[in-house]
Design a protein around this motif. Structure first.
Motif, PDB file in Angstrom:
ATOM      1  N   PRO A  30      37.969  26.039  14.180  1.00 31.80           N
ATOM      2  CA  PRO A  30      37.307  25.058  13.312  1.00 31.80           C
ATOM      3  C   PRO A  30      37.966  23.678  13.329  1.00 31.80           C
ATOM      4  O   PRO A  30      37.782  22.909  12.377  1.00 31.80           O
ATOM      5  CB  PRO A  30      37.452  25.702  11.941  1.00 31.80           C
ATOM      6  CG  PRO A  30      38.836  26.300  11.992  1.00 31.80           C
ATOM      7  CD  PRO A  30      38.986  26.814  13.410  1.00 31.80           C
ATOM      8  N   TYR A  31      38.703  23.367  14.375  1.00 33.65           N
ATOM      9  CA  TYR A  31      39.459  22.122  14.406  1.00 33.65           C
ATOM     10  C   TYR A  31      38.620  20.993  14.999  1.00 33.65           C
ATOM     11  O   TYR A  31      37.690  21.218  15.762  1.00 33.65           O
ATOM     12  CB  TYR A  31      40.751  22.332  15.200  1.00 33.65           C
ATOM     13  CG  TYR A  31      41.585  23.460  14.667  1.00 33.65           C
ATOM     14  CD1 TYR A  31      42.145  23.389  13.401  1.00 33.65           C
ATOM     15  CD2 TYR A  31      41.792  24.615  15.418  1.00 33.65           C
ATOM     16  CE1 TYR A  31      42.904  24.441  12.892  1.00 33.65           C
ATOM     17  CE2 TYR A  31      42.547  25.660  14.931  1.00 33.65           C
ATOM     18  CZ  TYR A  31      43.098  25.570  13.658  1.00 33.65           C
ATOM     19  OH  TYR A  31      43.835  26.614  13.162  1.00 33.65           O
ATOM     20  N   PRO A  32      38.979  19.738  14.674  1.00 32.71           N
ATOM     21  CA  PRO A  32      38.181  18.604  15.146  1.00 32.71           C
ATOM     22  C   PRO A  32      38.479  18.248  16.592  1.00 32.71           C
ATOM     23  O   PRO A  32      39.505  18.639  17.152  1.00 32.71           O
ATOM     24  CB  PRO A  32      38.630  17.470  14.215  1.00 32.71           C
ATOM     25  CG  PRO A  32      40.063  17.800  13.915  1.00 32.71           C
ATOM     26  CD  PRO A  32      40.092  19.312  13.802  1.00 32.71           C
ATOM     27  N   THR A  33      37.559  17.524  17.215  1.00 37.31           N
ATOM     28  CA  THR A  33      37.857  16.866  18.480  1.00 37.31           C
ATOM     29  C   THR A  33      38.712  15.649  18.154  1.00 37.31           C
ATOM     30  O   THR A  33      38.347  14.824  17.314  1.00 37.31           O
ATOM     31  CB  THR A  33      36.566  16.437  19.197  1.00 37.31           C
ATOM     32  OG1 THR A  33      35.824  17.605  19.543  1.00 37.31           O
ATOM     33  CG2 THR A  33      36.882  15.632  20.449  1.00 37.31           C
ATOM     34  N   LEU A  34      39.859  15.557  18.810  1.00 33.14           N
ATOM     35  CA  LEU A  34      40.804  14.489  18.475  1.00 33.14           C
ATOM     36  C   LEU A  34      40.504  13.196  19.229  1.00 33.14           C
ATOM     37  O   LEU A  34      40.243  13.218  20.431  1.00 33.14           O
ATOM     38  CB  LEU A  34      42.229  14.927  18.793  1.00 33.14           C
ATOM     39  CG  LEU A  34      42.804  16.079  17.972  1.00 33.14           C
ATOM     40  CD1 LEU A  34      44.238  16.368  18.430  1.00 33.14           C
ATOM     41  CD2 LEU A  34      42.787  15.745  16.488  1.00 33.14           C
ATOM     42  N   ASP A  35      40.550  12.112  18.497  1.00 34.42           N
ATOM     43  CA  ASP A  35      40.508  10.791  19.091  1.00 34.42           C
ATOM     44  C   ASP A  35      41.930  10.449  19.511  1.00 34.42           C
ATOM     45  O   ASP A  35      42.816  10.268  18.661  1.00 34.42           O
ATOM     46  CB  ASP A  35      39.973   9.785  18.078  1.00 34.42           C
ATOM     47  CG  ASP A  35      39.992   8.346  18.591  1.00 34.42           C
ATOM     48  OD1 ASP A  35      40.257   8.153  19.794  1.00 34.42           O
ATOM     49  OD2 ASP A  35      39.747   7.432  17.779  1.00 34.42           O
ATOM     50  N   THR A  36      42.201  10.365  20.820  1.00 35.01           N
ATOM     51  CA  THR A  36      43.564  10.105  21.272  1.00 35.01           C
ATOM     52  C   THR A  36      43.844   8.622  21.511  1.00 35.01           C
ATOM     53  O   THR A  36      44.954   8.266  21.895  1.00 35.01           O
ATOM     54  CB  THR A  36      43.887  10.898  22.560  1.00 35.01           C
ATOM     55  OG1 THR A  36      43.140  10.358  23.649  1.00 35.01           O
ATOM     56  CG2 THR A  36      43.557  12.372  22.389  1.00 35.01           C
ATOM     57  N   ALA A  37      42.846   7.775  21.270  1.00 35.63           N
ATOM     58  CA  ALA A  37      43.045   6.335  21.454  1.00 35.63           C
ATOM     59  C   ALA A  37      44.192   5.782  20.602  1.00 35.63           C
ATOM     60  O   ALA A  37      44.937   4.907  21.070  1.00 35.63           O
ATOM     61  CB  ALA A  37      41.743   5.578  21.162  1.00 35.63           C
ATOM     62  N   PRO A  38      44.377   6.259  19.347  1.00 34.83           N
ATOM     63  CA  PRO A  38      45.487   5.717  18.554  1.00 34.83           C
ATOM     64  C   PRO A  38      46.881   5.989  19.134  1.00 34.83           C
ATOM     65  O   PRO A  38      47.858   5.372  18.712  1.00 34.83           O
ATOM     66  CB  PRO A  38      45.331   6.431  17.201  1.00 34.83           C
ATOM     67  CG  PRO A  38      43.896   6.814  17.143  1.00 34.83           C
ATOM     68  CD  PRO A  38      43.541   7.173  18.550  1.00 34.83           C
ATOM     69  N   PHE A  39      46.951   6.917  20.086  1.00 31.81           N
ATOM     70  CA  PHE A  39      48.260   7.273  20.652  1.00 31.81           C
ATOM     71  C   PHE A  39      48.585   6.494  21.922  1.00 31.81           C
ATOM     72  O   PHE A  39      49.653   6.676  22.499  1.00 31.81           O
ATOM     73  CB  PHE A  39      48.303   8.774  20.932  1.00 31.81           C
ATOM     74  CG  PHE A  39      47.848   9.621  19.787  1.00 31.81           C
ATOM     75  CD1 PHE A  39      48.473   9.544  18.551  1.00 31.81           C
ATOM     76  CD2 PHE A  39      46.756  10.476  19.922  1.00 31.81           C
ATOM     77  CE1 PHE A  39      48.027  10.309  17.481  1.00 31.81           C
ATOM     78  CE2 PHE A  39      46.324  11.257  18.867  1.00 31.81           C
ATOM     79  CZ  PHE A  39      46.961  11.167  17.636  1.00 31.81           C
ATOM     80  N   VAL A  40      47.658   5.654  22.375  1.00 27.13           N
ATOM     81  CA  VAL A  40      47.885   4.855  23.573  1.00 27.13           C
ATOM     82  C   VAL A  40      48.894   3.757  23.253  1.00 27.13           C
ATOM     83  O   VAL A  40      48.742   3.022  22.272  1.00 27.13           O
ATOM     84  CB  VAL A  40      46.575   4.236  24.104  1.00 27.13           C
ATOM     85  CG1 VAL A  40      46.853   3.338  25.300  1.00 27.13           C
ATOM     86  CG2 VAL A  40      45.589   5.329  24.487  1.00 27.13           C
ATOM     87  N   THR A  41      49.922   3.660  24.067  1.00 24.73           N
ATOM     88  CA  THR A  41      50.916   2.598  23.909  1.00 24.73           C
ATOM     89  C   THR A  41      50.942   1.748  25.157  1.00 24.73           C
ATOM     90  O   THR A  41      50.508   2.171  26.242  1.00 24.73           O
ATOM     91  CB  THR A  41      52.314   3.192  23.661  1.00 24.73           C
ATOM     92  OG1 THR A  41      52.669   4.042  24.763  1.00 24.73           O
ATOM     93  CG2 THR A  41      52.354   3.980  22.365  1.00 24.73           C
ATOM     94  N   GLY A  42      51.450   0.528  25.014  1.00 28.34           N
ATOM     95  CA  GLY A  42      51.490  -0.389  26.137  1.00 28.34           C
ATOM     96  C   GLY A  42      52.482  -0.001  27.206  1.00 28.34           C
ATOM     97  O   GLY A  42      53.292   0.853  27.067  1.00 28.34           O
TER      98      GLY A  42
END
Length: 207
Positions: free
Chosen positions: A195-207
């Motif tokens: 029952p877990y969500p699909t994660l948005d991994t964009a917030p974890f992108v670093t330069g």
């Protein structure tokens, strides 16, 4: 000519892991969250960077926004072998409990101050910092010995992983692994099982 080890080091090497970590915390000049993995105390060399803290909070909020019950951060969990001896002490960046703590869980926490039984957990999550080898090595194997799902945000390799189908070939937890690795590049969505969500991994992108 042999060089004798200091008595203090020998005593610490033989100390029960819960007491060992408590001793490290007591003598540390700065706040630390030590862990015990594969026979060794793991003491962070430096505090996690602000990016790590922000990434953990983003991960936590995605689970909370999806109304996943019993999600949390900050608690410690204890693994044992068949004799009941401590084999690992871990503080996941994120976890999802199977249940609210029972009286037995609270009794365990009292008997082993600061540590709940690892059997409480259905999912663990880690965000790598300077310790990415720990999260991809000893923690990966330790979690695979009993946790159904491990979510890893690997900022070092710029990938996100959903590890499932844990396998423990024998009695040695250091041989455990996850048979399935759902992997994406950071920035792409990471599908987790229900029952877990699909994660948005964009917030974890670093330069």
């Amino acid at each position: 000519m042999s060089i004798d080890r200091p008595v203090e080091l020998d005593l610490m090497a033989r100390m029960e892991p819960v007491r060992l970590l408590a001793a490290y915390e007591e003598v540390s000049p700065m706040p630390v969250w030590p862990e015990f993995l594969e026979g060794q105390a793991c003491i962070p060399q430096s505090p996690p960077d602000h990016g790590h803290s922000e990434a953990v909070m983003s991960l936590f909020l995605q689970f909370r926004s999806a109304a996943v019950p019993h999600v949390g951060t900050g608690n410690g969990y204890r693994c044992t072998d068949r004799t009941g001896a401590t084999t690992a002490l871990l503080i996941p960046d994120l976890y999802v409990k199977r249940r609210k703590p029972t009286r037995a869980d609270e009794a365990h926490y009292t008997a082993h101050p600061g540590w709940y039984p690892i059997a409480m957990l259905a999912l663990v999550g880690e965000v790598t910092s300077t310790n990415h080898e720990t999260d991809t090595g000893p923690k990966f194997r330790t979690y695979a010995a009993g946790i159904p799902l491990y979510v890893l945000i690997d900022r070092h390799s710029k990938t996100a992983h959903c590890y499932t189908d844990p396998v423990l070939p024998g009695d040695d937890p250091t041989e455990a692994y996850y048979a399935t690795d759902t992997k994406v590049t950071l920035g792409d969505p990471l599908l987790l099982p229900s029952p877990y969500p699909t994660l948005d991994t964009a917030p974890f992108v670093t330069g």
